[in-house]
Design a protein around this motif. Structure first.
Motif, PDB file in Angstrom:
ATOM      1  N   ASP A   1       3.130  13.636   1.733  1.00 50.78           N
ATOM      2  CA  ASP A   1       2.149  12.571   1.901  1.00 50.78           C
ATOM      3  C   ASP A   1       0.812  13.103   2.409  1.00 50.78           C
ATOM      4  O   ASP A   1       0.725  14.223   2.904  1.00 50.78           O
ATOM      5  CB  ASP A   1       2.678  11.534   2.888  1.00 50.78           C
TER       6      ASP A   1
ATOM      7  N   SER B   1      -3.404   7.114  -9.007  1.00 48.33           N
ATOM      8  CA  SER B   1      -2.263   6.436  -8.410  1.00 48.33           C
ATOM      9  C   SER B   1      -2.009   6.942  -7.007  1.00 48.33           C
ATOM     10  O   SER B   1      -2.523   7.981  -6.614  1.00 48.33           O
ATOM     11  CB  SER B   1      -1.014   6.664  -9.268  1.00 48.33           C
ATOM     12  N   MET B   2      -1.195   6.188  -6.256  1.00 45.98           N
ATOM     13  CA  MET B   2      -0.752   6.637  -4.946  1.00 45.98           C
ATOM     14  C   MET B   2       0.764   6.776  -4.987  1.00 45.98           C
ATOM     15  O   MET B   2       1.480   5.854  -5.385  1.00 45.98           O
ATOM     16  CB  MET B   2      -1.113   5.617  -3.881  1.00 45.98           C
ATOM     17  N   ILE B   3       1.234   7.940  -4.551  1.00 42.31           N
ATOM     18  CA  ILE B   3       2.663   8.242  -4.614  1.00 42.31           C
ATOM     19  C   ILE B   3       3.101   8.706  -3.234  1.00 42.31           C
ATOM     20  O   ILE B   3       2.376   9.461  -2.585  1.00 42.31           O
ATOM     21  CB  ILE B   3       2.943   9.386  -5.621  1.00 42.31           C
ATOM     22  N   THR B   4       4.274   8.294  -2.810  1.00 32.36           N
ATOM     23  CA  THR B   4       4.724   8.693  -1.488  1.00 32.36           C
ATOM     24  C   THR B   4       6.084   9.401  -1.543  1.00 32.36           C
ATOM     25  O   THR B   4       6.606   9.686  -2.616  1.00 32.36           O
ATOM     26  CB  THR B   4       4.743   7.478  -0.532  1.00 32.36           C
ATOM     27  N   ASP B   5       6.626   9.680  -0.355  1.00 32.83           N
ATOM     28  CA  ASP B   5       7.842  10.481  -0.233  1.00 32.83           C
ATOM     29  C   ASP B   5       9.013   9.917  -1.034  1.00 32.83           C
ATOM     30  O   ASP B   5       9.192   8.716  -1.166  1.00 32.83           O
ATOM     31  CB  ASP B   5       8.247  10.559   1.242  1.00 32.83           C
TER      32      ASP B   5
ATOM     33  N   TYR C   1       8.893  20.022   5.939  1.00 37.65           N
ATOM     34  CA  TYR C   1       9.880  20.340   6.960  1.00 37.65           C
ATOM     35  C   TYR C   1       9.628  21.691   7.606  1.00 37.65           C
ATOM     36  O   TYR C   1       8.872  22.507   7.103  1.00 37.65           O
ATOM     37  CB  TYR C   1      11.286  20.321   6.337  1.00 37.65           C
TER      38      TYR C   1
ATOM     39  N   VAL D   1       5.635  19.682  -9.615  1.00 34.57           N
ATOM     40  CA  VAL D   1       5.174  19.913  -8.251  1.00 34.57           C
ATOM     41  C   VAL D   1       5.980  19.065  -7.267  1.00 34.57           C
ATOM     42  O   VAL D   1       6.518  18.024  -7.626  1.00 34.57           O
ATOM     43  CB  VAL D   1       3.684  19.535  -8.083  1.00 34.57           C
TER      44      VAL D   1
ATOM     45  N   VAL E   1       5.201  17.357  -3.605  1.00 39.47           N
ATOM     46  CA  VAL E   1       4.013  17.074  -2.806  1.00 39.47           C
ATOM     47  C   VAL E   1       4.374  16.124  -1.669  1.00 39.47           C
ATOM     48  O   VAL E   1       5.059  15.129  -1.878  1.00 39.47           O
ATOM     49  CB  VAL E   1       2.908  16.434  -3.686  1.00 39.47           C
TER      50      VAL E   1
ATOM     51  N   GLY F   1      11.728   8.857   5.925  1.00 41.45           N
ATOM     52  CA  GLY F   1      12.591  10.023   6.128  1.00 41.45           C
ATOM     53  C   GLY F   1      12.994  10.728   4.845  1.00 41.45           C
ATOM     54  O   GLY F   1      13.960  11.494   4.830  1.00 41.45           O
ATOM     55  N   LEU F   2      12.263  10.487   3.770  1.00 37.92           N
ATOM     56  CA  LEU F   2      12.606  11.145   2.501  1.00 37.92           C
ATOM     57  C   LEU F   2      11.742  12.398   2.310  1.00 37.92           C
ATOM     58  O   LEU F   2      10.662  12.508   2.878  1.00 37.92           O
ATOM     59  CB  LEU F   2      12.375  10.171   1.342  1.00 37.92           C
ATOM     60  N   PRO F   3      12.225  13.358   1.487  1.00 37.91           N
ATOM     61  CA  PRO F   3      11.419  14.560   1.223  1.00 37.91           C
ATOM     62  C   PRO F   3      10.189  14.229   0.374  1.00 37.91           C
ATOM     63  O   PRO F   3      10.093  13.138  -0.171  1.00 37.91           O
ATOM     64  CB  PRO F   3      12.381  15.465   0.458  1.00 37.91           C
ATOM     65  N   GLY F   4       9.279  15.188   0.251  1.00 38.10           N
ATOM     66  CA  GLY F   4       8.076  14.992  -0.556  1.00 38.10           C
ATOM     67  C   GLY F   4       8.407  14.534  -1.972  1.00 38.10           C
ATOM     68  O   GLY F   4       9.521  14.731  -2.441  1.00 38.10           O
ATOM     69  N   HIS F   5       7.446  13.921  -2.641  1.00 34.84           N
ATOM     70  CA  HIS F   5       7.750  13.432  -3.988  1.00 34.84           C
ATOM     71  C   HIS F   5       7.692  14.573  -4.996  1.00 34.84           C
ATOM     72  O   HIS F   5       7.089  15.609  -4.755  1.00 34.84           O
ATOM     73  CB  HIS F   5       6.805  12.294  -4.388  1.00 34.84           C
ATOM     74  N   LYS F   6       8.336  14.359  -6.138  1.00 30.94           N
ATOM     75  CA  LYS F   6       8.430  15.410  -7.144  1.00 30.94           C
ATOM     76  C   LYS F   6       7.877  14.870  -8.457  1.00 30.94           C
ATOM     77  O   LYS F   6       8.295  13.818  -8.922  1.00 30.94           O
ATOM     78  CB  LYS F   6       9.908  15.808  -7.301  1.00 30.94           C
TER      79      LYS F   6
ATOM     80  N   GLY G   1       0.774  -1.243   0.000  1.00 27.69           N
ATOM     81  CA  GLY G   1       0.000   0.000   0.000  1.00 27.69           C
ATOM     82  C   GLY G   1       0.802   1.287   0.000  1.00 27.69           C
ATOM     83  O   GLY G   1       0.329   2.286   0.516  1.00 27.69           O
TER      84      GLY G   1
ATOM     85  N   LYS H   1       3.369   2.624   1.620  1.00 26.14           N
ATOM     86  CA  LYS H   1       4.365   2.916   2.651  1.00 26.14           C
ATOM     87  C   LYS H   1       4.263   1.985   3.850  1.00 26.14           C
ATOM     88  O   LYS H   1       4.852   2.252   4.885  1.00 26.14           O
ATOM     89  CB  LYS H   1       4.275   4.386   3.079  1.00 26.14           C
ATOM     90  N   TYR H   2       3.537   0.919   3.713  1.00 31.45           N
ATOM     91  CA  TYR H   2       3.325   0.026   4.846  1.00 31.45           C
ATOM     92  C   TYR H   2       3.992  -1.311   4.593  1.00 31.45           C
ATOM     93  O   TYR H   2       4.431  -1.615   3.487  1.00 31.45           O
ATOM     94  CB  TYR H   2       1.827  -0.185   5.070  1.00 31.45           C
TER      95      TYR H   2
ATOM     96  N   ASN I   1       8.896   5.317   9.183  1.00 30.75           N
ATOM     97  CA  ASN I   1       8.962   6.363   8.165  1.00 30.75           C
ATOM     98  C   ASN I   1      10.227   6.291   7.324  1.00 30.75           C
ATOM     99  O   ASN I   1      11.284   5.948   7.833  1.00 30.75           O
ATOM    100  CB  ASN I   1       8.906   7.702   8.885  1.00 30.75           C
TER     101      ASN I   1
ATOM    102  N   THR J   1       0.077   9.985  -0.936  1.00 28.49           N
ATOM    103  CA  THR J   1      -0.806  10.928  -1.620  1.00 28.49           C
ATOM    104  C   THR J   1      -1.523  10.232  -2.768  1.00 28.49           C
ATOM    105  O   THR J   1      -0.945   9.422  -3.478  1.00 28.49           O
ATOM    106  CB  THR J   1       0.006  12.124  -2.111  1.00 28.49           C
TER     107      THR J   1
END
Lengths: 404, 380
Positions: free
Chosen positions: B305, A296-300, B39, B301, B303, A281-286, A33, A35-36, A279, B290
């Motif tokens: 989670d 879709s589902m996208i994570t850090d 952050y 962008v 973004v 510990g990565l920054p937001g996705h780009k 899922g 990130k789990y 977690n 997300t």
């Protein structure tokens, strides 16, 4: 003070039907899922239900799981009294044994439960995706003045022969148990989740251990023995999302269902029932200009230049320009290089799919939507222009241009 | 003892420059400004210190520190729950003859006995106003190798526009360094000079014992500021060394820069420059990934989670838990935590603070030089 209820989570299964996904890790540690990992679900259910003492019984490939659980802090299970504990088989004065069966695994850890002197013990399974309030389950058990309660799901009658079935009267009292019968008398499938009164559990586990012919299994031995003795056994009807993700196709399907919570009922956006995980510990996705992301589902930590349709990307996945990802589950750290096509498949962690390579194929008209899922094991390198067909199971590197 | 930790501790002043961004710091302080999708500025300092083996960190807050305390908690996310060292937060308290501290000397004087009780050889002093992934190990090595009494880190960049145009010292003090080789020969305060300067990052390395001693003496003489009352008067007798930092930095000096510096992360490989080194830790919210629905579109962008995107987003930074509903269009904007952009709203060059609601059909147009700012919890 004793605990009201202690949870014992069976996490020793190899999950052999997940093949390459469980070569290096136990089934409960399989990512799910976005990130789990599968085990996040029972652990989060425990803590959300108010259970703060959980023993995790491990046996097969426990390293990833041990490190993942750590001190239990991500699930708020780092407690002074109680908390989460990993329970591997251990050596005793009179010799040592691997866990022979589910019942034997608990038997070997009776001492652990004893320390918390609980009134009830809940036995959980580490290979199901399910959001369940165990406190509701316990209330039912208490209300019925039961000695044993099993959670059951109504399944379609034609599928019933695949399950362990509970036959119950109008008061939900269990009268008979059928393990994968040809002629089902009930459509109430056992979810493999049980609540026992602690004294009953202890008594039957000790008895079962003394029986040399026993397989030391809850389904095959303990439940029939309870029935034999006409114990107060009840079936608790669970209505909600529940999926045993024991096979490649069911794991893939459950991931896809996460994308359609309105339809499937598995809502990960539930503020009142969060699923906790460790977690990245990565920054937001780009998502870069020119990329296409839909359904879709996208994570850090993901970086997307290509096209992602109806897929789940885990932390730190890279999709390069011109790559097309469709109906796919791409686990953490994997890289899909430029021009590659990845369809209807599961890509495990840290895989590299080379330029213009192709993996899997969308099911054609008349083909089953859940079969034919291709699977690439973790850390595998798929060469440029390589071609991997549907149903493939790849655990070793594939050379440039090779076809499988 | 096995040498896994640096022989240094750190003292952070997270309130510096609050007045530069009055809109954003109304309810918080500089160090807790939200940046880069998930952050706060302080995360970059704490993570850099921890990643460099420094795990004894004191924070001296002055006002509006609730958001910071809420963010930091026990410090667990930065691995700062330690029996020895760890995080010590000093909320403002008045002692005998010091009110709430104004300059660093007063702040340090108020924790002098704490500093005396520590064992580390060096102290790293800093504020918290730069987004960076700083390698303190290198800085410490430079400090030791150069035999400096004081090392100050700087970047080569122009003075903030705000200072050049009005130079109001109330807003904040910026320091430029004149160098002879690496030796600092002169320090100017808020010079209204254009062009590239050696602009101090306000990160200093000093010996702890020396610091305790000089702070006590300077305080007794009525000194307030480290630079004005110690470094400048003693510039000849102290060996003050300048350490040039060339990694990625973002300075937030006003709301325009706040907008600009967040948007800059969307350009080229800035994002990987900032994050490719050591990890930056932050408070965990346990959001799910997300979700982009079939009607959404996203281009250029960043973004975090926990968002649900049903509309169009372009050139945006979205923080955790944002909802962009069907038919909504969000361009060139910074959308903070838990903001909801309702159906068919159309916004361009907007900064929404936490928990803002932009109601259905609303049209908002800012510009890059004057982005519209919507404060926390408001509904427009």
């Amino acid at each position: 003070m004793g605990k009201e209820m202690v949870a014992m989570l069976l996490a020793g299964g190899q999950g052999s039907r997940l093949y390459v996904l469980t070569q290096k890790l136990a089934k409960p540690a399989v990512p799910f899922g976005g990130k789990y990992r599968i085990i996040d679900f029972p652990l989060s259910n425990c803590v959300n239900s108010g259970i703060d003492t959980v023993g995790i019984l491990t046996q097969y490939q426990p390293l990833v799981l041990n490190e993942y659980i750590g001190n239990g802090q991500p699930w708020d299970l780092d407690r002074l009294y109680g908390g989460v504990h990993i329970l591997p088989p251990y050596q005793k004065a009179s010799g040592s044994d691997w866990y022979k069966g589910t019942a034997n695994a608990i038997y070997q850890n009776l001492g652990f439960i004893e320390r918390y002197d609980p009134e009830y013990v809940i036995i959980l399974s580490g290979d199901q995706i399910c959001k369940q309030d165990y406190s509701d389950f316990l209330n039912f058990h208490k209300k019925k003045n039961a000695e044993f309660t099993v959670a059951v799901m109504e399944v379609p009658w034609e599928e019933a022969p695949r399950f362990g079935l509970m036959v119950a009267d109008e008061d939900d009292r269990i009268t008979q148990f059928q393990e994968k019968p040809k002629e089902p008398k009930s459509n109430l499938a056992s979810m493999g989740i049980y609540i026992f009164n602690w004294d009953i559990l202890k008594k039957y586990l000790i008895e079962d251990e003394a029986d040399e012919d026993s397989e030391n299994d809850f389904g095959n031995n303990i439940i029939p023995n309870l029935l034999r003795d006409e114990r107060r056994m009840y079936a608790y009807h669970f209505k909600g999302y529940w999926k045993d993700v024991g096979t490649i196709s069911s794991l893939w399907e459950a991931n896809m269902e996460v994308l359609e919570p309105e339809k499937s009922g598995i809502d990960l956006f539930d503020e009142n029932w969060k699923i906790y995980s460790r977690n990245s510990g990565l920054p937001g996705h780009k998502i870069n200009s020119g990329a296409i992301v839909r359904d879709s589902m996208i994570t850090d930590g993901c970086t997307i230049d290509g096209t992602v349709v109806h897929s789940i990307l885990f932390a730190g996945v890279t999709i390069e320009k011109g790559a097309v990802v469709e109906d796919a589950v791409v686990m953490g750290g994997s890289i899909i290089k430029a021009g590659a096509r990845v369809s209807h498949c599961i890509i495990a962690e840290n895989v590299v799919v080379g330029e213009s390579a192709s993996i899997g194929r969308m099911p054609g008209d008349g083909e089953s939507a859940v079969s034919g899922v291709a699977t690439i094991g973790s850390g595998v390198y798929i060469g440029d222009n390589a071609k991997i067909g549907p149903d493939a199971m790849i655990s070793e590197n594939v050379k440039d241009g090779e076809q499988r | 003892m096995i040498n896994t930790r640096a022989d240094a501790m750190s003292v952070i002043f997270p309130n510096n420059y609050d007045n530069m961004v009055p809109e954003l710091s109304e309810m918080r302080l500089m160090g807790s400004l939200p940046v880069a999708s998930r952050y706060r500025i302080i995360d970059f300092y704490l993570s850099s210190l921890v990643n460099s083996g420094i795990d004894s960190i004191a924070m001296l807050t002055r006002r509006n520190y609730h958001s910071l305390l809420d963010h930091i908690g026990s410090g667990r996310e930065w691995d700062l729950v330690r029996k020895n060292g760890g995080l010590s937060i000093f909320p403002p308290y008045a002692v005998k003859n010091i009110g709430i501290y104004e300059g660093w000397i007063e702040g340090l004087e108020s924790i002098r006995s704490f500093l005396e009780s520590k064992k580390e050889e060096l102290v790293i002093l800093s504020d918290a106003c730069i987004v960076m992934n700083f390698d303190y190990e290198k800085l410490i090595r430079f400090h030791i190798d150069s035999g400096a009494d004081v090392t100050v880190a700087y970047t080569r960049e122009p003075m903030p526009d705000e200072v050049i145009s009005d130079g109001d010292p109330e807003k904040g003090l910026f320091y430029t360094l004149d160098l002879d080789g690496t030796r600092v020969t002169n320090i100017d305060i808020n010079p209204r000079r254009k062009g590239i300067q050696n602009l101090s990052m306000n990160i200093y390395v000093v010996r702890r014992k020396w610091l305790v001693d000089i702070v006590e003496k300077t305080f007794l003489r009525g000194g307030v500021y480290l630079v004005r009352d110690i470094l400048i008067p003693m510039i000849k007798e102290l060996n003050i060394q300048g350490y040039e930092y060339t990694g990625y930095t973002s300075r937030i000096t006003d709301i325009k820069q706040y907008y600009r510096q967040n948007m800059r992360l969307l350009e080229g490989d800035n994002l990987s420059q900032l994050f490719s080194g050591n990890p930056i830790y932050t408070k965990i919210r346990d959001d799910n990934p997300t979700r982009y629905t079939g009607d959404s579109s996203a281009s250029n962008v960043m973004v975090a989670d926990g968002c649900i995107i049903e509309g169009d987003i372009e050139n945006c930074v979205l923080f955790r838990g944002v909802r962009v509903k069907k038919g909504a269009r969000v361009r060139n904007s910074i959308i903070m935590q838990d903001t909801v952009i309702e159906e068919k709203a159309d916004i361009d060059c907007v900064i929404t603070d936490k928990r803002v609601t932009v109601s259905a059909g609303t049209r908002l147009r800012g510009s890059e030089s004057f982005p519209i700012y919507i404060s926390k919890g408001h509904k427009v």
